[in-house]
Design a protein around this motif. Structure first.
Motif, PDB file in Angstrom:
ATOM      1  N   LEU A  18       0.822  -1.214   0.000  1.00 36.57           N
ATOM      2  CA  LEU A  18       0.000   0.000   0.000  1.00 36.57           C
ATOM      3  C   LEU A  18       0.849   1.254   0.000  1.00 36.57           C
ATOM      4  O   LEU A  18       0.555   2.216  -0.718  1.00 36.57           O
ATOM      5  CB  LEU A  18      -0.945   0.009   1.201  1.00 36.57           C
ATOM      6  CG  LEU A  18      -2.087  -0.992   1.160  1.00 36.57           C
ATOM      7  CD1 LEU A  18      -2.838  -0.995   2.485  1.00 36.57           C
ATOM      8  CD2 LEU A  18      -3.022  -0.689   0.015  1.00 36.57           C
ATOM      9  N   ARG A  19       1.913   1.266   0.795  1.00 34.53           N
ATOM     10  CA  ARG A  19       2.802   2.433   0.825  1.00 34.53           C
ATOM     11  C   ARG A  19       3.443   2.653  -0.544  1.00 34.53           C
ATOM     12  O   ARG A  19       3.527   3.781  -1.027  1.00 34.53           O
ATOM     13  CB  ARG A  19       3.867   2.260   1.904  1.00 34.53           C
ATOM     14  CG  ARG A  19       3.347   2.479   3.300  1.00 34.53           C
ATOM     15  CD  ARG A  19       4.480   2.460   4.322  1.00 34.53           C
ATOM     16  NE  ARG A  19       3.954   2.617   5.655  1.00 34.53           N
ATOM     17  CZ  ARG A  19       3.946   1.664   6.582  1.00 34.53           C
ATOM     18  NH1 ARG A  19       4.447   0.469   6.314  1.00 34.53           N
ATOM     19  NH2 ARG A  19       3.453   1.897   7.772  1.00 34.53           N
TER      20      ARG A  19
ATOM     21  N   ALA B 171       0.726   3.872  -3.033  1.00 36.86           N
ATOM     22  CA  ALA B 171       0.334   5.256  -2.763  1.00 36.86           C
ATOM     23  C   ALA B 171       1.415   6.223  -3.219  1.00 36.86           C
ATOM     24  O   ALA B 171       1.129   7.284  -3.767  1.00 36.86           O
ATOM     25  CB  ALA B 171       0.035   5.440  -1.280  1.00 36.86           C
TER      26      ALA B 171
ATOM     27  N   GLY C 272      -0.580   6.811  -6.409  1.00 34.88           N
ATOM     28  CA  GLY C 272      -1.578   7.632  -5.747  1.00 34.88           C
ATOM     29  C   GLY C 272      -2.447   6.847  -4.778  1.00 34.88           C
ATOM     30  O   GLY C 272      -2.483   5.617  -4.788  1.00 34.88           O
ATOM     31  N   SER C 273      -3.144   7.588  -3.953  1.00 34.49           N
ATOM     32  CA  SER C 273      -3.974   6.990  -2.909  1.00 34.49           C
ATOM     33  C   SER C 273      -5.119   6.164  -3.468  1.00 34.49           C
ATOM     34  O   SER C 273      -5.531   5.167  -2.868  1.00 34.49           O
ATOM     35  CB  SER C 273      -4.541   8.083  -2.002  1.00 34.49           C
ATOM     36  OG  SER C 273      -3.509   8.759  -1.342  1.00 34.49           O
TER      37      SER C 273
ATOM     38  N   ALA D 221      -3.978   2.632  -4.226  1.00 30.87           N
ATOM     39  CA  ALA D 221      -3.756   1.917  -2.971  1.00 30.87           C
ATOM     40  C   ALA D 221      -5.082   1.561  -2.315  1.00 30.87           C
ATOM     41  O   ALA D 221      -5.252   0.463  -1.771  1.00 30.87           O
ATOM     42  CB  ALA D 221      -2.907   2.762  -2.032  1.00 30.87           C
ATOM     43  N   MET D 222      -6.043   2.458  -2.389  1.00 29.68           N
ATOM     44  CA  MET D 222      -7.355   2.204  -1.807  1.00 29.68           C
ATOM     45  C   MET D 222      -8.047   1.036  -2.512  1.00 29.68           C
ATOM     46  O   MET D 222      -8.669   0.200  -1.870  1.00 29.68           O
ATOM     47  CB  MET D 222      -8.226   3.455  -1.907  1.00 29.68           C
ATOM     48  CG  MET D 222      -9.549   3.321  -1.189  1.00 29.68           C
ATOM     49  SD  MET D 222     -10.626   4.720  -1.465  1.00 29.68           S
ATOM     50  CE  MET D 222     -11.381   4.256  -3.005  1.00 29.68           C
TER      51      MET D 222
ATOM     52  N   ARG E  88      -6.596  -2.125  -1.286  1.00 24.55           N
ATOM     53  CA  ARG E  88      -7.072  -2.317   0.079  1.00 24.55           C
ATOM     54  C   ARG E  88      -8.462  -2.926   0.085  1.00 24.55           C
ATOM     55  O   ARG E  88      -8.763  -3.835   0.832  1.00 24.55           O
ATOM     56  CB  ARG E  88      -7.093  -0.954   0.789  1.00 24.55           C
ATOM     57  CG  ARG E  88      -7.489  -1.022   2.180  1.00 24.55           C
ATOM     58  CD  ARG E  88      -6.185  -1.214   2.918  1.00 24.55           C
ATOM     59  NE  ARG E  88      -6.381  -1.683   4.229  1.00 24.55           N
ATOM     60  CZ  ARG E  88      -6.307  -2.956   4.566  1.00 24.55           C
ATOM     61  NH1 ARG E  88      -6.131  -3.886   3.703  1.00 24.55           N
ATOM     62  NH2 ARG E  88      -6.400  -3.307   5.802  1.00 24.55           N
TER      63      ARG E  88
ATOM     64  N   LEU F 297     -10.003   4.543   2.318  1.00 26.23           N
ATOM     65  CA  LEU F 297      -9.214   5.743   2.044  1.00 26.23           C
ATOM     66  C   LEU F 297      -8.600   6.294   3.330  1.00 26.23           C
ATOM     67  O   LEU F 297      -7.436   6.696   3.345  1.00 26.23           O
ATOM     68  CB  LEU F 297     -10.085   6.806   1.372  1.00 26.23           C
ATOM     69  CG  LEU F 297      -9.341   8.041   0.869  1.00 26.23           C
ATOM     70  CD1 LEU F 297      -8.278   7.653  -0.155  1.00 26.23           C
ATOM     71  CD2 LEU F 297     -10.325   9.028   0.244  1.00 26.23           C
TER      72      LEU F 297
ATOM     73  N   VAL G 185      -5.572   4.160   4.119  1.00 27.07           N
ATOM     74  CA  VAL G 185      -4.421   4.458   3.259  1.00 27.07           C
ATOM     75  C   VAL G 185      -3.764   5.771   3.677  1.00 27.07           C
ATOM     76  O   VAL G 185      -2.543   5.855   3.787  1.00 27.07           O
ATOM     77  CB  VAL G 185      -4.839   4.485   1.773  1.00 27.07           C
ATOM     78  CG1 VAL G 185      -3.731   5.050   0.901  1.00 27.07           C
ATOM     79  CG2 VAL G 185      -5.217   3.090   1.306  1.00 27.07           C
ATOM     80  N   HIS G 186      -4.567   6.795   3.935  1.00 26.99           N
ATOM     81  CA  HIS G 186      -4.003   8.078   4.363  1.00 26.99           C
ATOM     82  C   HIS G 186      -3.289   7.944   5.711  1.00 26.99           C
ATOM     83  O   HIS G 186      -2.207   8.514   5.905  1.00 26.99           O
ATOM     84  CB  HIS G 186      -5.082   9.155   4.447  1.00 26.99           C
ATOM     85  CG  HIS G 186      -5.508   9.661   3.118  1.00 26.99           C
ATOM     86  ND1 HIS G 186      -4.650  10.300   2.245  1.00 26.99           N
ATOM     87  CD2 HIS G 186      -6.709   9.619   2.487  1.00 26.99           C
ATOM     88  CE1 HIS G 186      -5.297  10.627   1.148  1.00 26.99           C
ATOM     89  NE2 HIS G 186      -6.550  10.222   1.263  1.00 26.99           N
TER      90      HIS G 186
ATOM     91  N   GLN H  28       0.047   6.255   5.204  1.00 29.77           N
ATOM     92  CA  GLN H  28       1.065   7.136   4.630  1.00 29.77           C
ATOM     93  C   GLN H  28       1.686   8.027   5.695  1.00 29.77           C
ATOM     94  O   GLN H  28       2.853   8.377   5.612  1.00 29.77           O
ATOM     95  CB  GLN H  28       0.449   8.005   3.534  1.00 29.77           C
ATOM     96  CG  GLN H  28       0.130   7.239   2.273  1.00 29.77           C
ATOM     97  CD  GLN H  28      -0.585   8.102   1.268  1.00 29.77           C
ATOM     98  OE1 GLN H  28      -1.619   8.693   1.550  1.00 29.77           O
ATOM     99  NE2 GLN H  28      -0.001   8.191   0.077  1.00 29.77           N
TER     100      GLN H  28
END
Length: 103
Positions: A29-30, A33, A37-38, A41-42, A45, A58, A61-62, A65
């Motif tokens: 995921l890192r 992202a 971009g997020s 990754a989302m 997830r 979301l 993921v944020h 990060q």
């Protein structure tokens, strides 16, 4: 006989940590992202843990990060990805039966 006692010993007695599917997913995921971009990754997830709705995915993921997601989100993800650890070694208490007393 299965050599499972070695991993059990390292974890319970020596305090070693076991890498789980959650750790591997966090790395993916890192990377996603950072590179895609997020949103990418989302999506990953949500594929791995469909129990998370888009808003929580979301948020996860944020949070990932910036450090570590909340304990509630981590627990939800861990329950979906990690099988419970089954300890194969039973530790006997010294002095409980009289015959196993060490002097």
């Amino acid at each position: 006989m299965t050599e499972a006692w070695e991993a059990d010993y390292r974890e319970r007695i020596r305090g070693a940590t076991r890498r789980s599917a959650v750790d591997a997913l966090h790395e993916q995921l890192r990377d996603m992202a950072a590179n895609g971009g997020s949103l990418h990754a989302m999506r990953l997830r949500r594929q791995r843990v469909p129990a998370l709705d888009p808003a929580r995915a979301l948020e996860y993921v944020h949070a990932l990060q910036g450090g570590i997601p909340s304990p509630a989100l981590r627990a939800l993800v861990a329950s979906a990805l990690v099988e419970p650890i089954e300890h194969h070694v039973v530790t006997m208490a010294v002095g409980t039966g009289g015959h196993d007393r060490v002097t």
